[in-house]
Design a protein around this motif. Sequence first.
Motif, PDB file in Angstrom:
ATOM      1  N   UNK A  35       0.893  -1.200  -0.066  1.00 28.49           N
ATOM      2  CA  UNK A  35      -0.083  -0.305   0.105  1.00 28.49           C
ATOM      3  C   UNK A  35       1.013   1.221  -0.092  1.00 28.49           C
ATOM      4  N   UNK A  36       1.796   1.340   0.854  1.00 28.44           N
ATOM      5  CA  UNK A  36       2.716   2.286   1.097  1.00 28.44           C
ATOM      6  C   UNK A  36       3.498   2.654  -0.617  1.00 28.44           C
ATOM      7  N   UNK A  37       4.051   1.396  -0.939  1.00 30.81           N
ATOM      8  CA  UNK A  37       4.682   1.682  -2.177  1.00 30.81           C
ATOM      9  C   UNK A  37       3.718   2.200  -3.394  1.00 30.81           C
ATOM     10  N   UNK A  38       2.623   1.616  -3.262  1.00 34.18           N
ATOM     11  CA  UNK A  38       1.555   2.159  -4.158  1.00 34.18           C
ATOM     12  C   UNK A  38       1.207   3.710  -4.289  1.00 34.18           C
ATOM     13  N   UNK A  39       1.109   4.202  -3.060  1.00 33.29           N
ATOM     14  CA  UNK A  39       0.870   5.496  -2.977  1.00 33.29           C
ATOM     15  C   UNK A  39       2.326   6.261  -3.502  1.00 33.29           C
ATOM     16  N   UNK A  40       3.407   5.857  -3.253  1.00 35.68           N
ATOM     17  CA  UNK A  40       4.487   6.652  -3.487  1.00 35.68           C
ATOM     18  C   UNK A  40       4.682   6.668  -5.198  1.00 35.68           C
ATOM     19  N   UNK A  42      -0.911   4.156   6.049  1.00 32.27           N
ATOM     20  CA  UNK A  42      -0.121   4.125   4.724  1.00 32.27           C
ATOM     21  C   UNK A  42       0.229   5.684   4.523  1.00 32.27           C
ATOM     22  N   UNK A  43      -0.643   6.712   4.931  1.00 37.28           N
ATOM     23  CA  UNK A  43      -0.433   8.021   4.414  1.00 37.28           C
ATOM     24  C   UNK A  43       0.749   8.619   5.198  1.00 37.28           C
ATOM     25  N   UNK A  44       1.088   8.067   6.515  1.00 37.19           N
ATOM     26  CA  UNK A  44       2.116   8.861   7.078  1.00 37.19           C
ATOM     27  C   UNK A  44       3.475   8.595   6.691  1.00 37.19           C
ATOM     28  N   UNK A 104       8.609  -0.233   4.634  1.00 33.17           N
ATOM     29  CA  UNK A 104       8.244  -1.443   5.149  1.00 33.17           C
ATOM     30  C   UNK A 104       8.183  -1.445   6.553  1.00 33.17           C
ATOM     31  N   UNK A 105       9.246  -1.196   7.152  1.00 33.78           N
ATOM     32  CA  UNK A 105       9.498  -1.011   8.841  1.00 33.78           C
ATOM     33  C   UNK A 105       8.444   0.030   9.293  1.00 33.78           C
ATOM     34  N   UNK A 106       8.151   1.155   8.663  1.00 31.43           N
ATOM     35  CA  UNK A 106       7.382   2.139   9.393  1.00 31.43           C
ATOM     36  C   UNK A 106       6.062   1.705   9.121  1.00 31.43           C
ATOM     37  N   UNK A 107       5.408   1.386   8.147  1.00 24.89           N
ATOM     38  CA  UNK A 107       3.979   0.805   7.953  1.00 24.89           C
ATOM     39  C   UNK A 107       3.665  -0.392   8.737  1.00 24.89           C
ATOM     40  N   UNK A 112      -6.057  12.415  -2.785  1.00 23.52           N
ATOM     41  CA  UNK A 112      -7.210  11.848  -3.015  1.00 23.52           C
ATOM     42  C   UNK A 112      -7.500  10.289  -2.579  1.00 23.52           C
ATOM     43  N   UNK A 113      -6.257   9.653  -3.174  1.00 29.71           N
ATOM     44  CA  UNK A 113      -6.223   8.003  -2.866  1.00 29.71           C
ATOM     45  C   UNK A 113      -5.833   7.761  -1.544  1.00 29.71           C
ATOM     46  N   UNK A 114      -5.269   8.838  -0.795  1.00 27.58           N
ATOM     47  CA  UNK A 114      -4.705   8.613   0.650  1.00 27.58           C
ATOM     48  C   UNK A 114      -6.099   8.284   1.338  1.00 27.58           C
ATOM     49  N   UNK A 115      -7.171   9.012   1.031  1.00 28.36           N
ATOM     50  CA  UNK A 115      -8.493   8.929   1.678  1.00 28.36           C
ATOM     51  C   UNK A 115      -8.947   7.476   1.183  1.00 28.36           C
TER      52      UNK A 115
END
Length: 274
Positions: free
Chosen positions: A19-24, A191-193, A160-163, A37-40
Amino acid sequence: MLEVPLSWQLAKIAASVSMVLGLGVIAVRVSPRVAGLLAGYPLGTALALFFIGLEISPLYAAQSAVHTLAGFTATMALGAGYWLCGRTPGMRGVLLGTCGGLAAWFAVSLVLAQFDFTRLSGTLVTLCAIVVFSLLFRRIPDSVASARAPFSWRALFARALLATAIIFVITTLAHWVPTAWAGTLAAFPITMLPFLLILHLSQGPAPTATVIKHYPMGLGSLWSYALCVSYTYDAWGLVPGTLAGFLVATLWLLGWMKLQRWWSARRLKARPGV
């Protein structure tokens, strides 16, 4: 507290990282505005509520989802705190923004935890907060992220570590806290943070602020997901309830994006000389 199987723990890791990689990727290849928008979209919240239901019970997750409806207010407060405190580039800005954001989140969460929300009252609180924070963020200028190199192993490990740490903390605390706090924790921007931190380090505070600016208006998808699973988790079960929640959230997001395109086209036609 029930013992959590290793397979469930590994599933948390895989889902959080993807999820985090996808937003990036979206932020760099498309725009921070779309990423905001997708973070919502119900990514981290869906993950938290699903594993809370899996590890404790679907009924507990459904009851927590009711409080999640109001908990999105604390998430917007985190964005505001990050924006106000993290206006400098580099690690200093990241640290100040994180401290400010977490302090704002915790303060608002303490207030929210004092109330026994219903679906209606939780929704009304978040709707009012969306209006307030949208007005507050209105003066943030839109900024486009610059092109960057492919993800490095260091960036991958950091995400990976943070999420993973955030989702593990939330789902572990859910075993010990009341549903009011479990629901508020499920609304935490899992995922947003991490995405904001990486974007801030790599692109600076301007694109990060753009993501925060557009986050409140993307919350309709999250709200519709939490509302849906508050009904369906106990009645239908976790998997059917989750699928129903994603369907409702997707329809909301598509409708919202279509409305935005229509509004932009209307404003363009209304300009003199167009």
